[in-house]
Each structure stands twice: as C-alpha cells, then as structure tokens.
Enzyme design. Sequence first.
Site, PDB file in Angstrom:
ATOM      1  CG  MET A   1      -1.747  -1.258   1.395  1.00  0.00           C
ATOM      2  SD  MET A   1      -2.740  -1.660  -0.055  1.00  0.00           S
ATOM      3  CE  MET A   1      -3.850  -0.272  -0.105  1.00  0.00           C
TER       4      MET A   1
ATOM      5  NE  ARG B   1       6.906   9.285   1.164  1.00  0.00           N
ATOM      6  CZ  ARG B   1       6.831   7.980   0.981  1.00  0.00           C
ATOM      7  NH1 ARG B   1       7.392   7.432  -0.108  1.00  0.00           N
ATOM      8  NH2 ARG B   1       6.203   7.222   1.857  1.00  0.00           N
TER       9      ARG B   1
ATOM     10  CG  ASP C   1       1.866  -1.225   5.020  1.00  0.00           C
ATOM     11  OD1 ASP C   1       2.438  -2.250   5.445  1.00  0.00           O
ATOM     12  OD2 ASP C   1       2.440  -0.128   4.886  1.00  0.00           O
ATOM     13  CD  GLU C   2       5.203  -5.917   3.826  1.00  0.00           C
ATOM     14  OE1 GLU C   2       5.770  -6.003   2.713  1.00  0.00           O
ATOM     15  OE2 GLU C   2       5.815  -5.788   4.894  1.00  0.00           O
TER      16      GLU C   2
END
Length: 720
Positions: free
Chosen positions: A19, A60, A120-121
């Site tokens: 994600m 970022r 999240d993976e």
Amino acid sequence: MPVARPETSDSRVIAHVDMDCFYVQVEQRKNPELRGLPTAVVQYNSWHGGGLIAVSYEARKFGVKRSMRGDESKRVCPEIQLVQVPVARGKADLNTYRNAGSEVVSILSRKGRCERASIDEVYLDLTDAAETMLAEAPPESLEAIEEEALKSHVLGLDNEDGSEAKENVRKWLCSSNADRRDKLLACGALIVAELRFSVLKETEFTCSAGIAHNKMLAKLASGMNKPAQQTVVPLSSVKGLLESLPIKKMKQLGGKLGSSVQTDLGVNTVGDLLQFSEEKLQQRYGINTGTWLWNIARGISGEEVEGRLLPKSHGSGKTFPGPQVLKTISSVQHWLNELCEELSERLQLDLHENKRIAHTLTLHASAYKASDSDSHKKFPSKSCPLRYGAAKIQEDAFNLFQAALREYLGFSKTQGSHNNQWGITSLSVSASKIVPIPSGTASITKYFHGHQPSSLTKQLQGNFIEESAPPSPSGNENYSELNVNKPQIELPCEETRIKYADPSLHRPEDKNDLLNDQIPCCSSENQAEDEFIHKSLTLSTSGSEICSGVNQSQASQLTKIHSGDHSFKLNMRGFNKQEQKRKTVKDKGTSSILRFFKNQDPSSAPQKIEHVENTEDVKAPLSVGPQSTSDNCLEHNQSEFPKERPVEEAGTSTPPGSAQFEQGRGVWSYNSDEIDPSVIDELPPEIQQELRAWLRPHKRQNVVKRGSSIADYFLPTRNA
C-alpha cells in the site's frame, strides 16, 4: 537466520502488493480535505512534536522524511498537515489501520492464495489463476488490454515514456512467441492490475505491486515504481536487477549479517556475490547461510506463499526514549499492564471473529546499564504458555520481566525503588503460535447456556432458603452425611430449590408437610423400593421396622424419634434427597446391577433373609416410633441398602468404623472371593459385562449351595 530453500519451480507467479503511504491514505479517506495536501501521520509525544510514521508523496517533494520529528517537518514544509495517531492506554492505537488493511486483504484474496505480511503488505500466489487464464483466455487473444496493465514496468524493456512505453508493454504482454514462463508473468500482470483497480474502487486506496517468479524478487520489484504502479521481473532480467542492488537493500541483509558480508567478503552489491562458490560461502557462514547467499545472488528462493489472511502473532509495545526511560519496577509494571490489556482485547477479538487461540506469551525489552562492564549485554527475551484473561496475562508478563531483569543484572532480587543501575527503553508483549480451535470443541460455559429452564441458573433464581436447625443439645450431633447445613442443588426430579432445616418448622403441621412432600416423578420409584424392601425383610411381630442399613451410631440417633426430636426427620429428609441425587448422577447413562435388583419382581426375592431372623437377637435394638417415622426410616434404608451389609446376627457385634459398615461409599462391599463366575451367566447381558469387568480373570470357582437363589448369593454368608 535466513533459511535456504530450493526453488520448487521457476514457473510460479508471485505478487507482492504494498500500500502507498497507507496510514496517510486512511486519514485522507476519513478527511477528504487532506487529499492533495502535504500530510504526515505523527505518533505524538511531547518530545519535538512526536515521530512521523507515514509521509504523503506531496510532503516528500518538500524533503519531509519519516525519520523526522513533527517540529522538524514543519520547518522543512510549513504547509504540512500533521495528523495524530489515535491514542489508547497512553500509546498509539493502530486498530483503525489494521481494519483498513483487512478490507484490502479481502479483495486481494479473491484470485489466489494470500499471505498477509503486515498491516499494509500482502503476498499473492497467482500461479493457478495465471495458468487458467493462459489456457482459456491468453493475453494475445484479448481485444483490449486494460489501461492499468499497460502502465506496468517490465524490467528489460526500453524505458521510453508516453505512448511508446505502453505500446512496448502491450507487445510484451501479447507476445505469442514468448517463453511460457514469461507468458505466465504476463497473465499475472493482468490479474494484479485488475485487483489493484478493484482495491481503488472499493476502498479508495492505491497500491503498488511487484510480479515475479518468487517472493524475494516480487518484494524487490514492488518498491521500484511507486505510487500506484506495478513492476514485472522476467527471468531474463533477474541478473541485471541484482547486479546493482546494494547488499543492505536485500531482505535479511540489512543488519549484522549484511555488515559481515560487506566487511568479510568486500562486496557492496548482491551481484558481487556471484564470484564466490557455494563451498566458499558455506565455509565462511555455515552450510545453511552459505547456501542461502549463493541462491539469492542468482535470484533463487523457494519460500512459499502461506495461505494466511490473518496475522501470525499479536503484539503490543511502546518505546521510552530520553527522559521517558523506565527506572523503577512500579513504572515497568504500569506499562506492562497497559500493553497486556491491549493484547488481551486483540486476542479476545481474534477468538470471537476467527476462532483462533494463541499458545505462547513472549516479553521483549530493551535496556541499558549504568556500568560499562556489561553495557553490551542484551536484555533477554522470555516466554511462557499464554493464559487468556487480561489479569492473567499481566501477571505472567510481569513475572517474565522480573526473571529477565534478574538474569540481565545478575541479581537474585529485583529492586522496587528508583535506581541508577538500569533503565528500560522499550517494552513489548506478543502472543504467538496462534492456531484455529479444533473442531468439536467448545467452552464449558456453552453447556450451561444450552440448558433448559431447569438448569443451574434457573434453579438458583427461584430458590427457597430455609435456615439451619440448631444442633441437638445432647452433644452427639455428628450426623456425618445426615446433616444438611449446606445448600444443595436438587436434581430435576426434586424440587428445584435450596433447602435448609428451619427452627420454625418444628411445628407438627410443618413437620408432616415436609416429610410428605414428594415429587410425582420420584414417588413411583419410592413405591417400588418400598415394595421390594417389605418383601425382602422379615419384620418382627411387634410391628417394628428395622433399618438394616443404619449403623450403630445412627441407631442411637434414631432412638430419639418417638421422643419428639424432629430435627432428625428434617435432616433425614435432606439426606434422602442427597443420596437420591448422588445415585441418580452415578447411574445416569449406565446399567448397574443395583438397577437390576430394583426392577426385580418381588416374588423373585427370598421370603426370609438369613442374616436378619429376629429383632430380638440384634444387639442395640432400634426403638421404633409411629408409622410415619418408620416409613422415613425405610426411605433412608432404601438409599443405603445396596451399599451396606445388613445388620449382623446376634453375637457378631461390629464396631461402627469397621469395613462392614462403610458409610457413604459408592462401591460394592461384598468380598469378590465369594462370587462364583458360573452364576454370572444367569444375569442379563449388561450385568454380566459389569461383573466380569469387576472380577479378577484368574478367580477360582466356588461351590454354591444347591437350591440357593441369586439373591441369596449376593447377600453375605451367615456366620456359623
């Protein structure tokens, strides 16, 4: 420690879905106004605005990194929106993000075996789905390719931008002359693109993915092109991918092992390992690790995708940096209680929703010492069997910590006050070895919940409680089992209420009602037993009835009946109910020889028992009162008759404590040496089985007196 596993097949199709800045996406879904703005999720504490745990791609671009504190991120990007993680029990509560991750997993698992690696993976094994697509609808036969699939990055293709890149991807996906392994990867790319689109449509979350022939390569590829993109790694591109990959970027080489490989072998990339033979690596790092290093340099990994939609463990932890370090036992216990409470809630939720239980509780901690001599010593981890319940987990975790601290310090006792010798910088508790509950098992509470209204709970709701009668003034009140001073739970055939003897029941009318209070379901059994007893016992001409099942101490109590001692009657009635309950529970679902005698026709019993010929011959004769009292005595005799020998003949006085007068014993009191196995054949089959199991197989045969009936046989032999 990495494990070297040979690759079972180079035709597998494995995907790793990651994600994109997942925590930020969850907060943006909750608050859509944050979309498009530089955003970060912060785990707040008072030190420099807390630590960032997720940073959006917009932030970022301004140089904000996850290693920054909240205050520092504002200096770098004044427009950044900081969202605080929910707090529970003084620490971050990640349940919102775990639940959102479960939404994604439920979608991804539609196409193949799914392994949830973290919040999240996810890993997917799409081999079967890809082979089915290749057999039924290969990519070259498709009229149109989805736009999301055309945006895939295929390693080894020319990196043109725009329409030319998409056209190259289309050609690769639909190539009819490609290797079968590449065709399977092409099918996997189409399947993953479809799944990613479904995730976006149903959850509003974007994700990136890597598609390769094993988990290691898929994991590397998923992070190469983010966000919301996917990367495919054909076999022909594996060498080029690993050739320039830094050692520290490879999974399981980011720590001490990677540093050792760089220092000892002088390598900086995974491709540099190709110059070393497998034997050389095994000599340096052992057979297992050496083989693993040799394999990863060539892109070989046999690790399977585990079919797991649920996490392998549950954990709760907290760090205590700087001035927050824990230096007292009481402060450690406080935080352990908080962590264990959260862990217990998650275990209970897992048990309720997924029917799984954990078996091992583990405590981890980081600590330091003030002394320089052992400052390098690591705080030991401790484990124990897990007991469910927050209080039990808290107790066990604290005991584990104390044991670990003693080992860490080398002391026999831990210190409870403030100290300058040690400090705890992190604490965590975890539950592991989580397995599904075996089918056919259930909690004992289910038994009580499934009862009819006559269950234990219903009985206690409508109880009728009577006070205990005062003891007899004679000082001989030790009735043993006859006293009913404790509430007893009645069986369904009795009144569903709890009774005591009550001084107010000494009135004659209350006494008679209590003695005659019988339930219809039990009355027929009492009548049958009365009939059997009357037929079996020889009564004296005076009309007195002998209670042959009562020992001498009980006989002395029975002498008080006709003199007005009513408390005995009340106690005797409670004793009858207690005996009846015990017999019912014992005999329920079993076929006992006692039942055989109860159901016998009265004519089959002997008309005279040799052991009780005349009441005048019995020492310490029993005083007999009115008929109601005698009937009550018979009821007591009925409950005791199968368990005791009849009163011995005159001249054979036996002490009350002898084996012949064992009270309250649920065993047959006859001597097994007196039983002739040949007589067992005359019994019903179910009784034969019970007796043969009781008798010793090597028993000698005894001679039975001619003309004796089966009832004579089971009674004690008359003394000469």
